[in-house]
Design a protein around this motif. Structure first.
Motif, short mmCIF file in Angstrom:
data_model
loop_
_atom_site.label_atom_id
_atom_site.label_comp_id
_atom_site.label_asym_id
_atom_site.label_seq_id
_atom_site.Cartn_x
_atom_site.Cartn_y
_atom_site.Cartn_z
N ALA A 48 1.27 -0.77 0.36
CA ALA A 48 -0.14 -0.05 0.01
C ALA A 48 1.13 0.94 0.22
N LEU A 49 1.96 1.45 1.14
CA LEU A 49 2.79 2.41 0.90
C LEU A 49 3.67 2.51 -0.87
N ARG A 52 1.10 4.40 -3.05
CA ARG A 52 1.12 6.22 -2.25
C ARG A 52 1.98 5.97 -3.00
N HIS A 55 1.74 7.83 -6.47
CA HIS A 55 1.32 8.43 -7.16
C HIS A 55 1.75 10.25 -7.31
N PHE A 58 2.40 14.99 -3.05
CA PHE A 58 1.49 14.57 -0.90
C PHE A 58 1.14 15.75 -0.19
N VAL A 270 0.11 11.07 5.66
CA VAL A 270 -0.16 10.56 4.56
C VAL A 270 -0.09 8.80 4.65
N LEU A 271 1.45 8.61 4.81
CA LEU A 271 1.84 7.45 4.32
C LEU A 271 1.75 6.61 5.66
N VAL A 274 -2.04 5.42 4.43
CA VAL A 274 -1.82 4.95 3.94
C VAL A 274 -2.06 3.36 4.95
#
Ligand code: PLP
Length: 386
Positions: A48-49, A52, A55, A58, A270-271, A274
């Motif tokens: 998942a990290l 992200r 993407h 941030f 945000v990490l 996630v």
């Protein structure tokens, strides 16, 4: 039995940014102090990290429905407690969370109660806001640590407004049962207290006959006066991603708590969010395999320490931390220094009990590959029997 995950070989942490390992850089000391584990995070969390990161943007982020759902369903599934989304207050850490609780509940001069020994930042939080630390000692009765109810009740009468509970307990490894939690709830009611229940270790119950019961899940009355703190950080070994949350069912208490955070507590990164979503939603199989390794490590620690003259420990019901009484050993040897310094000289880096409010003890972190634990126990054996 082959486990689907590899807990036999830990990640290489020497020379990394790890606080636990950097203390002993260039020295032959096995680090077994700071409470993180020498294992990589669960594969779903890492996936998942990575997704992200790909993407690439941030910007500021708010917790999204998927992370709320993962946490709410995870707590219902693992601990039988169905919380409402609006009860959640996101935090960059549990230590932040209990400091905010002190700030929320009391005024300068008020008492904040906790039972020792305990995770050291509990002992510092009241002083951070000019409040008074009020303590009683947990008692070791045979093979477990228990509450001293009479002394606790007397201490609570000393101008206390906040009860800080560590459940499961670091460092004594207890999972408090319904009876004990009921007595705590009664005390809170009788003395009109708010309870801040630090439940960061709730996913790490090792004793198969025990289950974690959140204090606030006992009944609505105690729920209304409780601030529960939880995080994925211990269970899934992601503490440096700094994501935690308070669960506060009572709207008025929650508003006061948020007010105490205003302007000083940042949003969660945000990490961390996630990783939290992936851990609560998909981290179950990894956690089960981890618990099997930790159970066997815990048994090794108890067996090994039991054979050493003057050392004593108690079964670890939860956490990856063993609490070892060294007082008889120190006395027999005529040693006046700290037991942690003694074992550090022997090549094992432990936490000193003095920091937890109980000198003469050490805390051993067994969240590591079994072979590393074995090497540390062998060094301790040699030092004690030399
Ligand atoms: C009982 C307890 N609370 C809180 C923490 C740390 O929480 P955080 O890193 O989220 O501030 C620890 C870490 O060892 C702990 O044992």
């Amino acid at each position: 039995m082959t486990l689907p995950f590899d807990f036999a070989h830990g990640a290489e942490r020497a020379g990394s940014d790890s606080i636990k390992w950097r203390r002993y850089a260039g020295r032959d000391v096995i680090p077994m102090w700071v409470a993180d584990m020498d294992f990589a995070a669960p594969p779903p969390v890492l996936d998942a990290l990575r997704a992200r990161l790909d993407h690439g943007v941030f910007g500021y982020a708010d917790p999204w429905p998927g992370v709320l759902e993962a946490v709410i369903d995870g707590i219902a599934r693992d601990h039988g407690w169905r919380i409402q989304p609006e009860w959640l207050v996101w935090l960059p850490g549990v230590v932040t969370g209990f400091n905010v609780a002190v700030r929320t509940v009391g005024r300068p001069g008020d008492g904040v109660f906790t039972a020792t020994p305990v995770y050291p930042p509990f002992l510092h939080a009241p002083g951070n806001f000019e409040q008074r630390l009020v303590t009683t000692s947990l008692l070791r009765t045979g093979t477990r640590w228990e509450w001293d109810w009479d002394r606790s009740a007397a201490a609570l009468a000393d101008g206390v407004r906040l009860f800080m509970l560590c459940h499961p307990h670091n460092p004594v490894g207890r999972v408090f049962d319904r009876d004990e939690l009921g007595r705590i709830a009664e005390l809170a009611e009788r003395h009109d207290l708010v309870v801040c229940s630090d439940e960061i270790h709730c996913g790490l119950v090792l004793d198969p006959t025990k289950a974690h019961v959140p204090l606030a899940a006992l009944d609505e009355r105690i729920g209304r006066r409780t601030i529960t703190l939880m995080a994925p950080s211990k269970t899934w070994n992601i503490p440096a991603l700094y994501c935690a949350f308070a669960i506060i069912p009572d709207g008025t208490l929650r508003a006061r708590y948020k007010h105490a955070m205003a302007g000083i507590v940042p949003h969660v990164n945000v990490l961390g969010l996630v990783a939290t979503e992936a851990a609560y939603r998909d981290g179950g199989p990894w956690r089960e395999a981890l618990l099997a390794t930790l159970r066997s490590n815990a048994a090794r620690v108890t067996d090994a320490i039991d054979l050493l003259p003057g050392l004593a420990t108690t079964p670890v019901e939860a956490t990856y931390l063993a609490w070892i009484d060294c007082r008889d050993f120190l006395a027999a040897r005529g040693l006046t220094g700290s037991p942690a310094a003694f074992f550090e000289q022997a090549g094992v880096g432990l936490s000193d009990g003095r920091d937890f409010g109980l000198p003469g003890f050490v805390r051993l972190n067994f969240g590591c590959p079994p072979a590393r634990l074995e090497a540390a126990l062998e060094r301790m054996r040699r030092a004690v029997t030399a």
